[in-house]
Scaffold this motif. Structure first.
Motif, mmCIF file in Angstrom:
data_model
loop_
_atom_site.group_PDB
_atom_site.id
_atom_site.type_symbol
_atom_site.label_atom_id
_atom_site.label_comp_id
_atom_site.label_asym_id
_atom_site.label_seq_id
_atom_site.Cartn_x
_atom_site.Cartn_y
_atom_site.Cartn_z
ATOM 1 N N ARG A 52 4.159 19.753 -4.491
ATOM 2 C CA ARG A 52 5.036 18.585 -4.444
ATOM 3 C C ARG A 52 4.246 17.382 -3.947
ATOM 4 O O ARG A 52 3.257 17.530 -3.244
ATOM 5 C CB ARG A 52 6.225 18.841 -3.519
ATOM 6 C CG ARG A 52 7.084 20.012 -3.958
ATOM 7 C CD ARG A 52 8.209 20.353 -2.999
ATOM 8 N NE ARG A 52 7.876 20.556 -1.605
ATOM 9 C CZ ARG A 52 7.330 21.645 -1.070
ATOM 10 N NH1 ARG A 52 6.973 22.652 -1.846
ATOM 11 N NH2 ARG A 52 7.118 21.747 0.215
ATOM 12 N N SER A 53 4.741 16.225 -4.289
ATOM 13 C CA SER A 53 4.082 14.998 -3.848
ATOM 14 C C SER A 53 5.125 13.925 -3.583
ATOM 15 O O SER A 53 6.265 14.024 -4.046
ATOM 16 C CB SER A 53 3.099 14.505 -4.908
ATOM 17 O OG SER A 53 3.807 14.130 -6.070
ATOM 18 N N MET A 54 4.688 12.902 -2.848
ATOM 19 C CA MET A 54 5.545 11.733 -2.643
ATOM 20 C C MET A 54 4.657 10.538 -2.323
ATOM 21 O O MET A 54 3.567 10.689 -1.776
ATOM 22 C CB MET A 54 6.558 11.973 -1.526
ATOM 23 C CG MET A 54 5.957 12.140 -0.158
ATOM 24 S SD MET A 54 7.269 12.385 1.056
ATOM 25 C CE MET A 54 6.312 12.863 2.471
ATOM 26 N N ASN A 65 0.845 -1.194 0.000
ATOM 27 C CA ASN A 65 0.000 0.000 0.000
ATOM 28 C C ASN A 65 0.881 1.245 0.000
ATOM 29 O O ASN A 65 1.758 1.386 0.854
ATOM 30 C CB ASN A 65 -0.906 0.006 1.224
ATOM 31 C CG ASN A 65 -1.918 -1.105 1.169
ATOM 32 O OD1 ASN A 65 -2.636 -1.255 0.192
ATOM 33 N ND2 ASN A 65 -1.979 -1.908 2.218
ATOM 34 N N PHE A 66 0.612 2.126 -0.954
ATOM 35 C CA PHE A 66 1.339 3.386 -1.071
ATOM 36 C C PHE A 66 0.375 4.532 -0.797
ATOM 37 O O PHE A 66 -0.687 4.612 -1.418
ATOM 38 C CB PHE A 66 1.909 3.559 -2.486
ATOM 39 C CG PHE A 66 2.991 2.593 -2.835
ATOM 40 C CD1 PHE A 66 4.317 2.906 -2.582
ATOM 41 C CD2 PHE A 66 2.696 1.370 -3.420
ATOM 42 C CE1 PHE A 66 5.332 2.017 -2.913
ATOM 43 C CE2 PHE A 66 3.690 0.476 -3.755
ATOM 44 C CZ PHE A 66 5.015 0.788 -3.501
ATOM 45 N N MET A 67 0.749 5.418 0.116
ATOM 46 C CA MET A 67 -0.026 6.628 0.379
ATOM 47 C C MET A 67 0.573 7.748 -0.465
ATOM 48 O O MET A 67 1.786 7.932 -0.486
ATOM 49 C CB MET A 67 0.034 7.015 1.862
ATOM 50 C CG MET A 67 -0.620 8.346 2.190
ATOM 51 S SD MET A 67 -2.403 8.394 1.973
ATOM 52 C CE MET A 67 -2.930 7.653 3.507
ATOM 53 N N LEU A 68 -0.302 8.467 -1.154
ATOM 54 C CA LEU A 68 0.116 9.661 -1.877
ATOM 55 C C LEU A 68 -0.006 10.839 -0.919
ATOM 56 O O LEU A 68 -1.091 11.110 -0.396
ATOM 57 C CB LEU A 68 -0.765 9.898 -3.099
ATOM 58 C CG LEU A 68 -0.589 11.240 -3.816
ATOM 59 C CD1 LEU A 68 0.834 11.397 -4.357
ATOM 60 C CD2 LEU A 68 -1.601 11.386 -4.928
ATOM 61 N N TYR A 69 1.102 11.506 -0.668
ATOM 62 C CA TYR A 69 1.130 12.703 0.180
ATOM 63 C C TYR A 69 1.373 13.913 -0.710
ATOM 64 O O TYR A 69 2.177 13.841 -1.641
ATOM 65 C CB TYR A 69 2.258 12.624 1.209
ATOM 66 C CG TYR A 69 2.062 11.595 2.286
ATOM 67 C CD1 TYR A 69 1.394 11.917 3.465
ATOM 68 C CD2 TYR A 69 2.552 10.306 2.141
ATOM 69 C CE1 TYR A 69 1.222 10.978 4.473
ATOM 70 C CE2 TYR A 69 2.381 9.357 3.142
ATOM 71 C CZ TYR A 69 1.720 9.699 4.300
ATOM 72 O OH TYR A 69 1.546 8.772 5.296
ATOM 73 N N PRO A 122 -1.979 13.538 3.689
ATOM 74 C CA PRO A 122 -2.262 12.270 3.002
ATOM 75 C C PRO A 122 -3.474 12.448 2.095
ATOM 76 O O PRO A 122 -4.454 13.077 2.480
ATOM 77 C CB PRO A 122 -2.576 11.313 4.156
ATOM 78 C CG PRO A 122 -3.101 12.202 5.247
ATOM 79 C CD PRO A 122 -2.383 13.514 5.095
ATOM 80 N N LEU A 123 -3.400 11.926 0.880
ATOM 81 C CA LEU A 123 -4.501 12.136 -0.060
ATOM 82 C C LEU A 123 -5.233 10.830 -0.395
ATOM 83 O O LEU A 123 -6.436 10.754 -0.238
ATOM 84 C CB LEU A 123 -3.984 12.799 -1.330
ATOM 85 C CG LEU A 123 -5.025 13.394 -2.248
ATOM 86 C CD1 LEU A 123 -5.847 14.467 -1.550
ATOM 87 C CD2 LEU A 123 -4.368 13.994 -3.478
ATOM 88 N N MET A 124 -4.506 9.820 -0.846
ATOM 89 C CA MET A 124 -5.154 8.577 -1.262
ATOM 90 C C MET A 124 -4.184 7.415 -1.093
ATOM 91 O O MET A 124 -2.980 7.580 -1.280
ATOM 92 C CB MET A 124 -5.587 8.667 -2.727
ATOM 93 C CG MET A 124 -6.261 7.448 -3.301
ATOM 94 S SD MET A 124 -7.796 6.941 -2.498
ATOM 95 C CE MET A 124 -8.917 8.255 -2.978
#
Length: 171
Positions: free
Chosen positions: A158-160, A3-7, A101-103
């Motif tokens: 920015r995102s990660m 599981n990867f969280m998009l921040y 945290p987005l998705m």
């Protein structure tokens, strides 16, 4: 299964609650990012698009939001979105340099890379004026808030992606 969280983070000037137009779990919001094959390491040339509104049946059981084959090794992978874990980026988060945290993406066979900000965002001014359908294709957004009599801006977006354990309460 990983599981990867998009921040996401950005510099918000006189704005708060930066998020997809329909909220963090907007079924019509499209996420664009590249995928890296976990088998051979090949990275997609173009961004792949994934949204909650698109569901595909899996062979064994259940559904997923994306089924894709690696162009190089032909191995198939899936990306399934897990809503209910995101929150908007607030003015306070922006001021302190925090990521919101987005998705969550359950990725099997792929790793997400390089999220691309595009259209379909919203935010509100600190005075309560709503700005809908913000387009970040150019990277920045600037407008004037009549009610607050001040300029508003979103810059330095920015995102990660980070691996997360969904069994833990605090992501």
């Amino acid at each position: 299964m990983v599981n990867f969280m998009l921040y996401i983070t950005a510099e918000l000037e006189n704005l708060t609650n930066f998020q997809p137009k329909g909220g963090v779990d907007d079924p019509n919001f499209t996420y664009y990012f590249k995928l890296k094959c976990e088998n051979c390491g090949e990275v997609t040339d173009k961004e792949t698009c994934v949204s909650l509104s698109e569901e595909l049946p899996l062979v064994k059981k259940g559904t997923t939001n994306l089924i894709q084959k690696c162009k190089f090794c032909k191995r198939e992978g899936t990306v399934t979105m897990i809503p209910g874990r995101g929150s908007p980026l607030t003015h306070e988060d922006s001021e302190t340099g925090k990521h919101a945290p987005l998705m969550v993406f359950d990725c099997r066979g792929f790793e997400p890379l390089d999220f691309a900000f595009s259209s379909g965002w919203k935010a509100e001014s600190l005075e309560g004026t709503k700005f809908e359908d913000i387009n970040l294709d150019g990277g920045d957004f600037a407008e004037y808030d009549e009610k607050g009599e001040c300029g508003v801006m979103i810059s330095n977006v920015r995102s990660m992606f980070k691996v997360v354990d969904l069994s833990k309460k605090n992501l």
